[in-house]
Each structure stands twice: as C-alpha cells, then as structure tokens.
Design a protein around this motif. Structure first.
Motif, PDB file in Angstrom:
ATOM      1  N   PRO A   2       0.872  -1.028  -0.006  1.00 11.98           N
ATOM      2  CA  PRO A   2       0.171  -0.034   0.014  1.00 11.98           C
ATOM      3  C   PRO A   2       0.782   1.271   0.060  1.00 11.98           C
ATOM      4  O   PRO A   2       1.995   1.380   0.730  1.00 11.98           O
ATOM      5  N   VAL A   3       0.221   2.402  -0.771  1.00 15.81           N
ATOM      6  CA  VAL A   3       1.083   3.635  -0.776  1.00 15.81           C
ATOM      7  C   VAL A   3       0.113   4.483  -0.549  1.00 15.81           C
ATOM      8  O   VAL A   3      -1.096   4.403  -0.390  1.00 15.81           O
ATOM      9  N   ILE A  12      -3.707   3.588  -0.646  1.00 15.29           N
ATOM     10  CA  ILE A  12      -4.066   2.671  -1.865  1.00 15.29           C
ATOM     11  C   ILE A  12      -3.035   1.624  -2.130  1.00 15.29           C
ATOM     12  O   ILE A  12      -1.911   1.799  -1.625  1.00 15.29           O
ATOM     13  N   ALA A  13      -3.596   0.627  -2.982  1.00 13.04           N
ATOM     14  CA  ALA A  13      -2.728  -0.272  -3.536  1.00 13.04           C
ATOM     15  C   ALA A  13      -1.899   0.054  -4.597  1.00 13.04           C
ATOM     16  O   ALA A  13      -2.357   0.985  -5.288  1.00 13.04           O
ATOM     17  N   ASP A  14      -0.625  -0.207  -4.788  1.00 12.61           N
ATOM     18  CA  ASP A  14       0.121   0.643  -5.778  1.00 12.61           C
ATOM     19  C   ASP A  14      -0.194  -0.142  -7.018  1.00 12.61           C
ATOM     20  O   ASP A  14       0.837   0.456  -8.064  1.00 12.61           O
ATOM     21  N   ASP A  15      -0.875  -1.085  -7.397  1.00 10.99           N
ATOM     22  CA  ASP A  15      -0.960  -1.424  -8.517  1.00 10.99           C
ATOM     23  C   ASP A  15      -2.312  -1.260  -9.194  1.00 10.99           C
ATOM     24  O   ASP A  15      -2.707  -1.798 -10.269  1.00 10.99           O
ATOM     25  N   VAL A  16      -3.098  -0.154  -8.507  1.00 10.31           N
ATOM     26  CA  VAL A  16      -4.228   0.131  -8.954  1.00 10.31           C
ATOM     27  C   VAL A  16      -3.898   1.334 -10.020  1.00 10.31           C
ATOM     28  O   VAL A  16      -3.206   2.108  -9.577  1.00 10.31           O
ATOM     29  N   GLU A  17      -4.883   1.500 -10.970  1.00 11.03           N
ATOM     30  CA  GLU A  17      -4.877   2.416 -11.900  1.00 11.03           C
ATOM     31  C   GLU A  17      -5.209   3.864 -11.446  1.00 11.03           C
ATOM     32  O   GLU A  17      -4.583   5.155 -11.708  1.00 11.03           O
ATOM     33  N   ARG A  18      -6.208   3.857 -10.718  1.00 12.34           N
ATOM     34  CA  ARG A  18      -6.755   5.340 -10.241  1.00 12.34           C
ATOM     35  C   ARG A  18      -7.106   5.173  -8.866  1.00 12.34           C
ATOM     36  O   ARG A  18      -7.308   4.041  -8.266  1.00 12.34           O
ATOM     37  N   GLY A  23     -10.416   9.330  -7.167  1.00 11.64           N
ATOM     38  CA  GLY A  23     -10.289   9.004  -8.602  1.00 11.64           C
ATOM     39  C   GLY A  23      -8.918   9.615  -9.251  1.00 11.64           C
ATOM     40  O   GLY A  23      -9.003   9.552 -10.503  1.00 11.64           O
ATOM     41  N   ALA A  24      -8.060   9.879  -8.691  1.00 16.84           N
ATOM     42  CA  ALA A  24      -6.803  10.603  -9.074  1.00 16.84           C
ATOM     43  C   ALA A  24      -6.031   9.252  -9.845  1.00 16.84           C
ATOM     44  O   ALA A  24      -5.971   8.467  -9.331  1.00 16.84           O
ATOM     45  N   PRO A  25      -5.469   9.513 -10.892  1.00 17.43           N
ATOM     46  CA  PRO A  25      -4.684   8.641 -11.483  1.00 17.43           C
ATOM     47  C   PRO A  25      -3.331   8.246 -10.447  1.00 17.43           C
ATOM     48  O   PRO A  25      -2.812   9.305  -9.979  1.00 17.43           O
ATOM     49  N   SER A  26      -3.108   7.082 -10.234  1.00 18.24           N
ATOM     50  CA  SER A  26      -1.998   6.647  -9.566  1.00 18.24           C
ATOM     51  C   SER A  26      -0.729   6.813 -10.140  1.00 18.24           C
ATOM     52  O   SER A  26      -0.518   6.592 -11.321  1.00 18.24           O
ATOM     53  N   HIS A  27       0.304   7.415  -9.370  1.00 18.20           N
ATOM     54  CA  HIS A  27       1.566   7.488  -9.856  1.00 18.20           C
ATOM     55  C   HIS A  27       2.424   6.343  -9.559  1.00 18.20           C
ATOM     56  O   HIS A  27       3.752   6.341  -9.788  1.00 18.20           O
ATOM     57  N   PHE A  28       1.892   5.359  -8.762  1.00 18.85           N
ATOM     58  CA  PHE A  28       2.591   4.009  -8.390  1.00 18.85           C
ATOM     59  C   PHE A  28       2.513   3.029  -9.258  1.00 18.85           C
ATOM     60  O   PHE A  28       3.105   1.994  -9.050  1.00 18.85           O
ATOM     61  N   GLN A  29       1.560   3.037 -10.101  1.00 17.66           N
ATOM     62  CA  GLN A  29       1.381   1.848 -10.937  1.00 17.66           C
ATOM     63  C   GLN A  29       2.613   1.421 -11.592  1.00 17.66           C
ATOM     64  O   GLN A  29       3.439   2.234 -12.084  1.00 17.66           O
ATOM     65  N   LYS A  30       2.968   0.129 -11.634  1.00 15.04           N
ATOM     66  CA  LYS A  30       4.442  -0.349 -12.355  1.00 15.04           C
ATOM     67  C   LYS A  30       4.421  -0.311 -13.732  1.00 15.04           C
ATOM     68  O   LYS A  30       5.539  -0.387 -14.236  1.00 15.04           O
TER      69      LYS A  30
END
Ligand SMILES: [Zn+2]
Length: 61
Positions: A2-3, A12-18, A23-30
């Motif tokens: 989680p990040v 939030i999980a780091d592998d989710v898109e948003r 609803g903001a786009p995640s900057h942590f997705q791999k």
C-alpha cells in the motif's frame, strides 16, 4: 504494497490505475515505471556490450 495517494493521502494499493477514494490517476502503478526502466536497461546493456567489446579488443593476447 500500500502507498499513500498523492492527492487525498488515503492508503491505496500500488497496482491500481486510479485512487478509489478521489479518482486521481495513481503514480505508483508499475506500468509507467517499466517503460522507463526498459529504456534505461537497453542503454546500460549497449554500454556494457561496447565496454566488453573494447576490453576484449584491447586485452593482450
Ligand atoms: Zn486519492
């Protein structure tokens, strides 16, 4: 792993898109990291190959 969301601070999980919270786009997705890492790896690989080639040519036989 989680990040914390950059926008709302929720965990939030780091592998989710948003972010599911705001609803903001995640900057942590791999996905995004992998593209940059691949380019960097290619450059490193080419440099390594050239260095190996130069060393092999310069080494006394
Ligand atoms: Zn958020």
């Amino acid at each position: 792993m989680p990040v914390d969301c950059l926008y709302c601070g929720e965990s939030i999980a780091d592998d989710v898109e948003r972010c599911p919270h705001c609803g903001a786009p995640s900057h942590f997705q791999k996905k995004g990291f992998r593209v940059g890492a691949r380019g960097r790896f290619l450059i490193l690989f080419v440099l390594f190959s050239l260095t190996t080639l130069v060393v092999a040519l310069l080494l006394p036989r």
